[in-house]
Motif scaffolding. Structure first.
Motif, mmCIF file in Angstrom:
data_model
loop_
_atom_site.group_PDB
_atom_site.id
_atom_site.type_symbol
_atom_site.label_atom_id
_atom_site.label_comp_id
_atom_site.label_asym_id
_atom_site.label_seq_id
_atom_site.Cartn_x
_atom_site.Cartn_y
_atom_site.Cartn_z
ATOM 1 N N PHE A 178 10.587 164.589 -17.595
ATOM 2 C CA PHE A 178 10.526 162.918 -17.307
ATOM 3 C C PHE A 178 10.902 163.275 -19.298
ATOM 4 O O PHE A 178 10.898 164.241 -20.190
ATOM 5 C CB PHE A 178 9.003 163.615 -17.577
ATOM 6 C CG PHE A 178 8.507 163.523 -16.529
ATOM 7 C CD1 PHE A 178 8.722 162.252 -15.446
ATOM 8 C CD2 PHE A 178 8.355 164.688 -15.417
ATOM 9 C CE1 PHE A 178 9.107 162.454 -13.830
ATOM 10 C CE2 PHE A 178 7.630 164.609 -14.106
ATOM 11 C CZ PHE A 178 8.159 163.496 -14.073
ATOM 12 N N THR A 179 11.240 162.495 -19.905
ATOM 13 C CA THR A 179 10.768 162.113 -21.450
ATOM 14 C C THR A 179 9.871 161.716 -21.927
ATOM 15 O O THR A 179 9.268 161.411 -22.036
ATOM 16 C CB THR A 179 12.331 160.920 -21.853
ATOM 17 O OG1 THR A 179 11.893 159.693 -21.622
ATOM 18 C CG2 THR A 179 13.571 161.190 -21.570
ATOM 19 N N LEU A 180 10.508 161.797 -23.409
ATOM 20 C CA LEU A 180 9.071 161.693 -24.023
ATOM 21 C C LEU A 180 8.542 159.894 -24.537
ATOM 22 O O LEU A 180 7.696 160.291 -24.197
ATOM 23 C CB LEU A 180 9.097 162.532 -25.531
ATOM 24 C CG LEU A 180 7.876 162.067 -26.872
ATOM 25 C CD1 LEU A 180 6.397 162.975 -26.188
ATOM 26 C CD2 LEU A 180 8.217 162.761 -28.119
ATOM 27 N N ASP A 181 9.821 159.841 -24.492
ATOM 28 C CA ASP A 181 9.579 158.210 -24.399
ATOM 29 C C ASP A 181 9.232 157.921 -23.306
ATOM 30 O O ASP A 181 8.301 156.446 -23.682
ATOM 31 C CB ASP A 181 10.676 157.398 -25.261
ATOM 32 C CG ASP A 181 11.137 157.282 -26.176
ATOM 33 O OD1 ASP A 181 10.520 157.946 -26.600
ATOM 34 O OD2 ASP A 181 12.539 157.284 -26.665
ATOM 35 N N ALA A 204 9.952 170.787 -18.360
ATOM 36 C CA ALA A 204 10.991 169.616 -17.816
ATOM 37 C C ALA A 204 9.640 168.582 -17.460
ATOM 38 O O ALA A 204 9.666 166.947 -18.044
ATOM 39 C CB ALA A 204 11.030 169.992 -16.238
ATOM 40 N N THR A 205 8.070 168.896 -18.296
ATOM 41 C CA THR A 205 7.128 167.566 -17.719
ATOM 42 C C THR A 205 6.055 168.002 -19.060
ATOM 43 O O THR A 205 5.334 167.809 -19.215
ATOM 44 C CB THR A 205 6.223 168.810 -16.444
ATOM 45 O OG1 THR A 205 5.687 169.954 -16.581
ATOM 46 C CG2 THR A 205 6.988 168.325 -15.262
ATOM 47 N N ALA A 206 6.278 168.910 -20.950
ATOM 48 C CA ALA A 206 5.845 169.083 -21.257
ATOM 49 C C ALA A 206 6.024 167.274 -22.224
ATOM 50 O O ALA A 206 4.814 168.114 -23.033
ATOM 51 C CB ALA A 206 6.281 170.008 -21.750
ATOM 52 N N PRO A 207 6.491 167.003 -22.105
ATOM 53 C CA PRO A 207 6.485 165.843 -23.129
ATOM 54 C C PRO A 207 5.130 165.273 -22.446
ATOM 55 O O PRO A 207 5.257 164.989 -23.526
ATOM 56 C CB PRO A 207 7.576 164.618 -22.379
ATOM 57 C CG PRO A 207 8.648 165.363 -21.731
ATOM 58 C CD PRO A 207 7.892 167.162 -21.098
ATOM 59 N N LYS A 208 4.834 165.421 -21.342
ATOM 60 C CA LYS A 208 2.674 164.081 -21.203
ATOM 61 C C LYS A 208 2.079 164.904 -22.650
ATOM 62 O O LYS A 208 1.238 164.191 -22.912
ATOM 63 C CB LYS A 208 3.048 164.744 -20.164
ATOM 64 C CG LYS A 208 2.344 166.083 -19.781
ATOM 65 C CD LYS A 208 1.854 166.505 -17.876
ATOM 66 C CE LYS A 208 2.106 168.001 -18.196
ATOM 67 N NZ LYS A 208 1.466 167.347 -16.454
ATOM 68 N N LEU A 209 2.398 166.045 -22.838
ATOM 69 C CA LEU A 209 1.480 166.962 -23.623
ATOM 70 C C LEU A 209 1.585 166.277 -25.704
ATOM 71 O O LEU A 209 0.613 165.722 -26.107
ATOM 72 C CB LEU A 209 1.537 168.345 -23.424
ATOM 73 C CG LEU A 209 0.905 169.552 -21.977
ATOM 74 C CD1 LEU A 209 1.889 170.603 -22.627
ATOM 75 C CD2 LEU A 209 -0.025 168.495 -21.727
#
Length: 251
Positions: A178-181, A204-209
């Motif tokens: 997933f992307t940060l935007d 892969a899933t760190a942008p949510k943080l």
């Protein structure tokens, strides 16, 4: 030399790619079969369970496996303990491949808990619109409680979850990375005021943080279970491949 990779993760696929085509090496990846359309690694692939530790040990002996690498998800605790028992029963070396966990940064508002059940208990005091990113398994922990029934949940998973699940729920079927935007927009559009995640680690899933930190949204982080005692750990596929090569060259 025959190596069995217990897979289903990005790291497992990367390890299979690193080992593909190596002379004198046969690679079999084992997938649990919980995802309808998994991304298949190179090499041989088997799908399904083994029937516990003794069943795995029997498979290892029958297929003359020389080394076992547990590259399953950090929260796939049962199979990791089965792998440790199976390796001991079949007398083959075992390595655990585990990506490093996430580390809180300045500005993070993390609430660490030991289980999904504990995560459910702390939610009512933290927010009303929950972004639940723990996958489709274990949603029962957030169902059947009057306090939780008052909350709204956005559940993101690869495949559609089955009940029981939260009373007020919207399901988002998606697969990382997933992307940060994209995560910023998701939090804003759905007016998320608390995030729940497992400490899976990885990019892969760190942008949510990061998106939660920027928005001042608290995050409930479920700690990962420990690796079985005595099992050596590699944190990257390259490290696991190097371990296997050293083992294959040993007299």
């Amino acid at each position: 030399m025959h190596v069995l990779i217990l897979g289903g993760t990005t790291e497992a696929r990367r390890l299979a790619e690193l080992l593909a085509g190596e002379a004198g090496l046969r690679v079999t990846s084992s997938l649990a079969g919980r995802v309808a359309a998994p991304r298949l690694p190179p090499g041989e692939v088997r799908v399904g369970g083994f029937g516990g530790a003794e069943g795995m040990a029997a498979w290892v002996r029958e297929h003359r496996v020389d080394a076992l690498i547990d590259a399953t998800h950090p929260f796939a605790g049962t199979i990791s303990f089965n792998a440790a028992s199976a390796a001991a029963l079949a007398h083959v070396p075992l390595l655990a491949l585990r990506r490093s966990g996430w580390v809180a940064d300045k500005g993070d508002d993390w609430h660490r808990v030991d289980s999904l059940e504990q995560a459910a208990r702390v939610l009512p005091a933290l927010g009303e619109r929950v972004f639940l990113t723990t996958g489709r398994m274990g949603l029962a922990a957030f169902a059947g409680d009057p306090e939780l029934d008052a909350l709204w949940f956005l559940v993101r998973s690869v495949d559609a979850p089955e009940p029981p699940h939260p009373a007020r729920v919207e399901v988002l079927l998606d697969r990382g990375p997933f992307t940060l935007d994209g995560e910023r927009e998701l939090l804003r559009t759905h007016r998320i005021d608390v995030v729940v995640t497992k400490d899976s680690g990885g990019a892969a899933t760190a942008p949510k943080l990061v998106a939660a930190r920027e928005a001042g949204v608290p995050v409930v982080v479920v700690r990962r279970p420990p690796v079985p005692e005595g099992v050596p750990v590699a944190t990257a596929p390259e490290e696991a491949a190097a371990w296997l090569r050293r083992f294959s060259l040993a007299p």
